[in-house]
Each structure stands twice: as C-alpha cells, then as structure tokens.
Design a protein around this motif. Structure first.
Motif, PDB file in Angstrom:
ATOM      1  N   ALA A 213      -1.134  -6.879  -9.438  1.00 38.69           N
ATOM      2  CA  ALA A 213      -1.236  -7.422  -8.088  1.00 38.69           C
ATOM      3  C   ALA A 213      -0.058  -6.962  -7.250  1.00 38.69           C
ATOM      4  N   ALA A 214      -0.348  -6.532  -6.002  1.00 38.63           N
ATOM      5  CA  ALA A 214       0.717  -6.128  -5.074  1.00 38.63           C
ATOM      6  C   ALA A 214       1.453  -7.383  -4.591  1.00 38.63           C
ATOM      7  N   PRO A 215       2.746  -7.229  -4.193  1.00 26.77           N
ATOM      8  CA  PRO A 215       3.484  -5.969  -4.015  1.00 26.77           C
ATOM      9  C   PRO A 215       4.217  -5.539  -5.269  1.00 26.77           C
ATOM     10  N   HIS A 216       4.338  -4.239  -5.418  1.00 29.51           N
ATOM     11  CA  HIS A 216       5.161  -3.621  -6.457  1.00 29.51           C
ATOM     12  C   HIS A 216       5.418  -2.184  -6.035  1.00 29.51           C
ATOM     13  N   PRO A 217       6.409  -1.501  -6.602  1.00 34.17           N
ATOM     14  CA  PRO A 217       6.733  -0.130  -6.170  1.00 34.17           C
ATOM     15  C   PRO A 217       5.614   0.844  -6.498  1.00 34.17           C
ATOM     16  N   MET A 218       5.640   1.990  -5.824  1.00 32.89           N
ATOM     17  CA  MET A 218       4.711   3.060  -6.129  1.00 32.89           C
ATOM     18  C   MET A 218       5.083   3.700  -7.461  1.00 32.89           C
ATOM     19  N   VAL A 219       4.192   4.502  -7.953  1.00 32.67           N
ATOM     20  CA  VAL A 219       4.475   5.240  -9.187  1.00 32.67           C
ATOM     21  C   VAL A 219       5.652   6.171  -8.915  1.00 32.67           C
ATOM     22  N   PRO A 220       6.676   6.143  -9.726  1.00 35.51           N
ATOM     23  CA  PRO A 220       7.853   6.997  -9.465  1.00 35.51           C
ATOM     24  C   PRO A 220       7.468   8.465  -9.396  1.00 35.51           C
TER      25      PRO A 220
ATOM     26  N   SER B 216       0.859  -1.173   0.000  1.00 35.95           N
ATOM     27  CA  SER B 216       0.000   0.000   0.000  1.00 35.95           C
ATOM     28  C   SER B 216       0.897   1.225   0.000  1.00 35.95           C
ATOM     29  N   PRO B 217       0.405   2.379  -0.408  1.00 35.78           N
ATOM     30  CA  PRO B 217       1.234   3.593  -0.390  1.00 35.78           C
ATOM     31  C   PRO B 217       1.591   3.979   1.036  1.00 35.78           C
ATOM     32  N   GLY B 218       2.737   4.561   1.210  1.00 36.02           N
ATOM     33  CA  GLY B 218       3.155   5.005   2.531  1.00 36.02           C
ATOM     34  C   GLY B 218       4.044   3.991   3.209  1.00 36.02           C
ATOM     35  N   GLU B 219       4.044   4.036   4.541  1.00 33.27           N
ATOM     36  CA  GLU B 219       4.956   3.219   5.323  1.00 33.27           C
ATOM     37  C   GLU B 219       4.349   1.900   5.786  1.00 33.27           C
ATOM     38  N   ARG B 220       3.019   1.831   5.996  1.00 32.54           N
ATOM     39  CA  ARG B 220       2.412   0.642   6.597  1.00 32.54           C
ATOM     40  C   ARG B 220       1.372   0.046   5.666  1.00 32.54           C
ATOM     41  N   TYR B 221       1.029  -1.204   5.973  1.00 34.49           N
ATOM     42  CA  TYR B 221      -0.046  -1.903   5.255  1.00 34.49           C
ATOM     43  C   TYR B 221      -0.677  -2.897   6.224  1.00 34.49           C
ATOM     44  N   GLY B 222      -1.866  -3.364   5.906  1.00 32.39           N
ATOM     45  CA  GLY B 222      -2.556  -4.335   6.744  1.00 32.39           C
ATOM     46  C   GLY B 222      -2.112  -5.747   6.405  1.00 32.39           C
TER      47      GLY B 222
ATOM     48  N   THR C 154       5.885   9.959  -6.893  1.00 29.58           N
ATOM     49  CA  THR C 154       4.642  10.232  -6.159  1.00 29.58           C
ATOM     50  C   THR C 154       4.813   9.817  -4.706  1.00 29.58           C
ATOM     51  N   THR C 155       3.938  10.335  -3.868  1.00 26.45           N
ATOM     52  CA  THR C 155       3.871   9.958  -2.459  1.00 26.45           C
ATOM     53  C   THR C 155       2.463   9.443  -2.163  1.00 26.45           C
ATOM     54  N   ASP C 156       2.262   9.093  -0.905  1.00 27.71           N
ATOM     55  CA  ASP C 156       0.934   8.594  -0.551  1.00 27.71           C
ATOM     56  C   ASP C 156      -0.132   9.677  -0.666  1.00 27.71           C
ATOM     57  N   THR C 157       0.277  10.957  -0.605  1.00 23.99           N
ATOM     58  CA  THR C 157      -0.704  12.044  -0.741  1.00 23.99           C
ATOM     59  C   THR C 157      -1.337  12.035  -2.118  1.00 23.99           C
ATOM     60  N   GLU C 158      -0.532  11.850  -3.176  1.00 20.53           N
ATOM     61  CA  GLU C 158      -1.095  11.788  -4.531  1.00 20.53           C
ATOM     62  C   GLU C 158      -2.031  10.589  -4.685  1.00 20.53           C
ATOM     63  N   TYR C 159      -1.708   9.497  -4.015  1.00 19.62           N
ATOM     64  CA  TYR C 159      -2.617   8.347  -4.076  1.00 19.62           C
ATOM     65  C   TYR C 159      -3.950   8.670  -3.416  1.00 19.62           C
ATOM     66  N   TYR C 160      -3.895   9.314  -2.231  1.00 21.23           N
ATOM     67  CA  TYR C 160      -5.133   9.642  -1.526  1.00 21.23           C
ATOM     68  C   TYR C 160      -5.986  10.624  -2.319  1.00 21.23           C
ATOM     69  N   ARG C 161      -5.347  11.514  -3.065  1.00 20.24           N
ATOM     70  CA  ARG C 161      -6.097  12.498  -3.855  1.00 20.24           C
ATOM     71  C   ARG C 161      -6.651  11.917  -5.140  1.00 20.24           C
ATOM     72  N   GLY C 162      -6.262  10.709  -5.503  1.00 20.72           N
ATOM     73  CA  GLY C 162      -6.759  10.081  -6.725  1.00 20.72           C
ATOM     74  C   GLY C 162      -6.045  10.516  -7.977  1.00 20.72           C
ATOM     75  N   GLU C 163      -4.784  10.940  -7.858  1.00 22.25           N
ATOM     76  CA  GLU C 163      -4.045  11.412  -9.019  1.00 22.25           C
ATOM     77  C   GLU C 163      -3.348  10.282  -9.771  1.00 22.25           C
ATOM     78  N   VAL C 164      -3.404   9.066  -9.257  1.00 20.35           N
ATOM     79  CA  VAL C 164      -2.811   7.920  -9.935  1.00 20.35           C
ATOM     80  C   VAL C 164      -3.914   7.230 -10.723  1.00 20.35           C
ATOM     81  N   ASP C 165      -3.713   7.133 -12.064  1.00 19.07           N
ATOM     82  CA  ASP C 165      -4.741   6.571 -12.929  1.00 19.07           C
ATOM     83  C   ASP C 165      -4.525   5.103 -13.247  1.00 19.07           C
TER      84      ASP C 165
END
Length: 699
Positions: free
Chosen positions: A631-638, A567-573, A640-651
């Motif tokens: 399917a996860a795991p894989h890196p985030m979009v280069p 998941s984006p950021g530092e932690r995941y479930g 970007t941070t978790d803020t861009e993910y929360y805002r829905g900027e990743v398509d």
C-alpha cells in the motif's frame, strides 16, 4: 327537486354528500393505479416488452410501489422558487381535477344498504353542470402555469407558457363541440343529457362533434401527440422539471385523473352515460327499483366504468403510436380548423333543431304556437342573407389592382403629374380596366459588350427543375390527402401487430446476463505492480468529461514525509471524485488519461439511497491490492524513474520498499510475513571408546 335537473337530491344531507365524496376519491385513486399499470402494459407490448411483471400478480402492484417510492423519496426545493406558489401549484391541479366527478352520474337512484334511504348515484347536479366542468378544466391550468413560473427556471417557464397557449387553442374547440349536445338535448345538466339519450346515443347523430371533442380532450390532457407543456425531448420535463417526491406525484396524479375525467365526460355526453340503449326512462327506473331488476341495474352502473376504460385504452394506443407534432401547427392551424369545424357543425345542429321544433309546433295545437317567433322574423333573416350574398358578389366583381412597373418620381413629374405640395391641384386618376392576361415585369436590358471583351457565359447554380422556367419536382413523392389521412391508421396497424410478438427483454434482476467485454460501467483507478497509483493528477479526464462529473486535485510527492511516493514521478492525485448522478458513461475520460490510470469495469449496479452516496471518492474507485503489492506511500524501486513504470518494467515490490514500509508502518496489513529464524543446529560429538573414556557404569 332542482328545476332543469332529472336527478332528485331532496333527501340528501351532509353525511350523504360526505360518503359520496369519499367514494368518488377512492374510485379515482384506484382507477389511476389501474390506468398507470394498463398504459405501461399496453405500451410495453407494442414495444415487444413484457412490461410490469415483478410486483404482485401480473405486475398489478407496480403502480402502488411507485407511489410509495415517491412518498419516501428525498424532497428537493429550489432556492430561487417562490415557496408558497411553488407548493400551491400541484395542489391546485389535483383539486381542480377532483372537482369534475362531482357532477358525473354513475347510475340511477340506489338504496343505501340496510336502510330505506334512496339517493341518486351522483354527488350533485345543477342546470349548468357542463359549464361547471369546463370551468374546472380551465382553472386546472393555473396549477401548471403557476408551477412553471414559481420554479425560477427557464425550462419550467417555457412549459407553463406552452400550456397556456395550448389550452387557449383547444378550449374553444372543445367547448364548441359540446354546444351541439346542448342544442340537441335542450339542457346542460348531466342527468338531463343522460335522460335525453334514452332512444339513441348522441355519438351517432353528432359524430363530427365527437371527433372534434376527442382531438381536443387529448390536447387538454397534455398527452401525445399534444405533449406541448412537457415536451421531454425539448424541455426536459417541462413545468415539472424542478419538482420531486410528492410534489411531482401530485402533478402526475392530476394528469391521470384528467384522463379519466375526459373519458367520463365523453361517456356522459355522447355514449348515454349509465343508460342502456333502447330502454325508456320509465322502464329503466322501474327495473332499478324492483327487487328482481337489481342485476340489470348493477350492469348499467358498470357501463360508465367500462366506457371510461375503453376511452383510456384508446388514448394509450394513440399515445404509443403517434409522435409529437410541431408547436406552431398545434397552436395555429389544427385548433383553428377544429374551431371552425365546430362552429359549422353548431350551425347545422341549430338549424336541424329549429326545423324539428318547427315541425313539432306545426303538428301541435294552436295554443302552443303562441310562443313561436313572429312571421316576419324569418323574412328579415332571408333579406339579411341576400344582402350579404350581394355584397360578396360586388367584391368578387372588382378588378384586381395594377401590377405593372411603377414609374420613377422624376418621370411622373416630367409627365405633368401634380406635385405633392399642391393637394388641391391633384385630379382623380382614372382606374384602368382589368388586363385580360396577367402582366409581367419587362426583362432587364442587357449591357452592351465592351470592345475586345470575351463573351462570357454565366452558369446558373440553381438546378434546372428549380429555375423560374422549370418545374419543381421534390425529391420524395408527396402524399395525397387520402394517403396522409390514413397514415395514423397504418401506424395503429403496425403497433397492434407488435403486441402479439414474443417479448425480447432483459429479465433483470432475476436473470443477470454477463455484459460484453467492452461494456462501460463503474470507473476504476489502477495501480502498478508494486502498489503505487497510476494517477498523476493531471486533470485531463476532468477536462474531457462532457457532463462535468469528475473532480480532480493534484499534489506533489515531495510533500510526503520521509521520501514516500503515492505515484511515480512528481505528482499524484490527492482528491478524485466522480458524480454518478451526472456521469453518462461515454468513456471519453478513459481515452484522455495518459497513464492508463482510469478504466471502466463491467459493474453497472450503482444505485444508492442518497444523493451524497452517488459521489464516489478516491478510496471507493481505487483497484483492490493484489497479492504481493504494498500500500502507498512508499519509495519507488531504486534505480528507476517514472518512464520504467510507464513501460511496465516494474514487476513488483523489492526488498528496499518492504524494509521502508516495515520501518515506517510496521502494522501495515500488506507487509509480507517475516521469514522465521532457523533453529540452531545441535551437533552430537561422539568420542572414541578407550581406556580413559570408559563408561561410568564400567567404572
């Protein structure tokens, strides 16, 4: 022939008793299945529902399907329970309920088919059969008490204690209501009581006793409004809370058999049993033994069944109409008033029977009067009654005690009253005459106002109608005695009128109506557009759940190899579980989620064969991968941070993520197919025709 018993069991042997016992058990089990179906059908119609209509014609096999479900259901035993008593308690309840029908007469003497053997349509009878019935009913309570005590839990224990209190309260009233039947019939044998009702049913002359018995029998069967031991709104299921599978089915079976038992007792003692009204004993026996009178005998044998069915139907209507009463009223005022009414009615019946026998003895010859009581006994009783009345008049003529203000100890000592240390110096205080008007406490003198103080006016916070000088007027008008007595009748009218309205219900599963958009069903863990999970393992949903149905464990993305992310950021479930045996679908968990990772779908079919299967894991709750997701795991979009993910900027996934997954998991099913390499171009070079480039054929 047993003395004091009308039925003749002299020809019965062991095989006859065995066949009769088996037939009684089969009759009771079949009657329970029909009674359950009938109660559900009647209550459903009163609540504008169709009731059981799925298994069998008119839903008649619904009770049998429920019995098979309880037979095959998972059996659970509480660890803190006393195992032996825990298993013995339901058997005690069922065994005691089956014993009652041993003395219930079903009809006259019958002939066993294909034989000349004649036997009464009754298992057995003896001169104290009704006392035997009361003893079985009292012993059946031990199953409830032991079942609640042996469960090792609070609610079952409270239910068993309530059951004990209710039985003690209503057993006395029920026993006293039957005493009048013994007095009028002159016997406690069930067959003899049935024979005594040949000219007239005891229901008519003993109507008050019948009403008291009906109230008491509803209390004995723990049905509404006397559902004190169960009290599903207070004690979950009462003494049956810790029981499941067939152990619960035994208690359930005992409850419905007791309903049939009390109806059969009412039929036998008050409605003439199997005998038809207006026939003599001799003509009835003759009709039952003649070949031409078989049809009338069979119709009379159906009488007890019809009366029991009517009693069960009336009790079902009462349970569906009335509501549960307070515990204090059920165990104090109502049984006490019923017991006192039963005692008074027994006195009336005894005096009536005494006068009737006195008239018989007066009209009889002198030889029959030798057993009558001596003439002085009545005179002694009249003298005793006169003495009791005179003592009551003396108590009423005594003056009431003085209620004036008591003087203080110092005032009494100054007035010359004797000291407590000298009992010999005390003199008897003369009794004052009774005041002509009630004395009141003198008003408290007001304090003198201080010099220069403002006169203050104290405003009372009590309403004017509730002040001592005013009159209390309730906000809601109180019902008078007649109105309060007719309130249940009005309730019966409302429920009876509802039975004929068109039913309004969901015909599930034959007709599955689409749910509303905001319906709360199964939970779902959502993903971002590139396939990463939205859950960050914050555990806020678990803290917000009021039923403690969610369990979450978080982990760090840094622990994943090769820079992958769940998941984006530092932690995941890392672990996510929802126990649907506890979930109440309130939706507080989705309100507490900060990333909108948890939502609720419209899916509501969540049943399963086992308890473990109702605990859904993370892989069961994750939303399916849509087309284009990785399917996860894989890196985030280069970049970007978790803020861009929360805002829905990743398509969606980018080429770097696809290349990372192809490098680390080349067999991943979510990888897009590699583009096929274009075939090499073949260019044809055309040379100009000349001298040195002539065709070979031309050479």
């Amino acid at each position: 022939m047993i003395p004091g018993v009308a039925a003749d069991f002299s020809q019965d042997n062991g095989w006859t008793y065995l066949v009769k016992a088996v037939l009684i058990i089969v009759f009771l089990l079949t009657s329970v299945l029909v009674a359950i179906w009938f109660e559900r059908k009647v209550v459903a119609r009163m609540q504008v529902r169709p009731g059981p209509n799925w298994h069998g014609p008119f839903g008649l096999l619904q009770s049998l399907a429920d019995a098979m479900k309880l037979l095959l259901k998972e059996d659970i035993t509480v660890r803190a329970a006393d195992k032996f008593v825990y298993l013995l308690a339901p058997m005690i309840s069922v065994f005691c309920s089956l014993l009652v029908f041993a003395v219930i007469p079903f009809g006259p003497e019958v002939r066993i088919p294909f034989t000349d053997y004649v036997t009464p349509a009754q298992l057995t009878d003896f001169p104290v059969a009704v006392l035997y019935i009361l003893a079985c009913a009292a012993l059946g309570v031990y199953g409830i008490v032991l079942g609640g005590w042996s469960s090792g839990s609070t609610y079952p224990l409270l239910g068993s204690v309530r059951s004990t209190a209710q039985v003690i309260s209503y057993e006395l009233a029920m026993g006293l209501s039957l005493v009048s039947v013994f007095i009028m019939a002159g016997s406690m044998s069930t067959s003899q009581i049935v024979d005594s009702q040949t000219p007239l049913w005891w229901f008519l002359p003993l109507l008050p006793a019948f009403v008291i018995y009906v109230i008491s029998m509803i209390g004995e069967t723990n049905r509404l409004p006397f559902d004190l031991p169960e009290a599903e709104g207070e004690l979950v299921s009462g003494y049956m809370t810790e029981y499941s599978s067939m152990k619960f089915a035994w208690f359930f079976l005992a409850e419905y058999i007791n309903m049939i038992n009390v109806s059969a007792i009412a039929t036998t003692l008050f409605f003439g049993g199997w005998r038809a009204r207006g026939r003599s004993r001799r003509s009835t026996t003759a009709c039952s033994t003649r070949a031409g009178g078989r049809s009338s005998g069979s119709s009379r044998r159906c009488g007890p069944s019809c009366s029991c069915s009517c009693g069960c139907a009336a009790r079902c209507c009462a349970c569906a109409t009335t509501s549960s009463c307070r515990s204090a009223g059920r165990c104090s005022s109502r049984p006490r008033s019923a017991g006192s009414c039963s005692c008074r009615w027994c006195r009336v019946c005894a005096s009536s029977a005494r006068s009737t026998r006195a008239s018989w003895s007066a009209s009889a010859p002198a030889s029959r009067c030798s057993s009558s009581p001596p003439c002085g006994s009545g005179r002694r009783r009249s003298r005793t009654r006169a003495a009791v009345r005179q003592a009551a008049r003396r108590r009423a003529a005594r003056p009431p005690p003085r209620r004036g203000p008591r003087a203080s100890r110092s005032t009494r000592s100054r007035a010359g009253s004797p000291s407590r240390r000298c009992p010999a110096s005390r003199s008897p205080r003369p009794r004052a005459a009774a005041p002509s008007c009630p004395t009141t406490t003198p008003a408290r003198p007001e304090r003198p106002a201080r010099a220069g103080a403002r006169p203050t006016t104290r405003r009372s916070t009590v309403p004017e109608e509730r002040q001592p000088g005013g009159r209390y007027e309730p906000l809601r008008p109180q019902a008078n005695g007649l109105r309060e007595a007719l309130a249940p009748v009005a309730g019966f009218g409302v429920t009876f009128s509802s039975m004929f309205r068109p039913t309004v219900t969901e015909q599930y599963p034959r007709e599955k109506v689409p749910t509303k958009p905001r319906y709360h069903g199964r939970h779902q863990l959502n993903r971002y557009a590139d396939g990463l999970e939205k859950c960050i393992g914050c555990e806020l949903c678990a803290w917000a759940c009021p039923a403690d149905a969610i369990y979450v464990e978080g982990a760090d993305n840094a622990d994943l190899p090769d820079g992958g992310h769940m998941s984006p950021g530092e932690r995941y479930g890392r672990v996510y579980q929802i126990n649907y045996l506890r979930c109440i679908f309130c939706g507080l968990c989705i309100e507490a989620c900060p990333t909108r990772a948890l939502t609720m779908t419209n899916e509501y079919e969540l049943a399963g064969p086992t308890r473990e299967g109702m605990i859904w894991e993370k892989q069961d709750l994750l939303a399916p991968l849509r087309e284009g997701m990785l399917a996860a795991p894989h890196p985030m979009v280069p970049g970007t941070t978790d803020t861009e993910y929360y805002r829905g900027e990743v398509d969606g996934p980018v080429a770097e993520q696809v290349a990372w997954v192809r490098e680390h998991r080349p067999d991943d099913a979510t990888l897009p197919p590699e583009p096929a390499a274009p075939p090499p171009e073949v260019r044809r070079v055309e040379r100009p025709a000349g001298r040195g480039h002539a065709p070979r054929a031309a050479r």
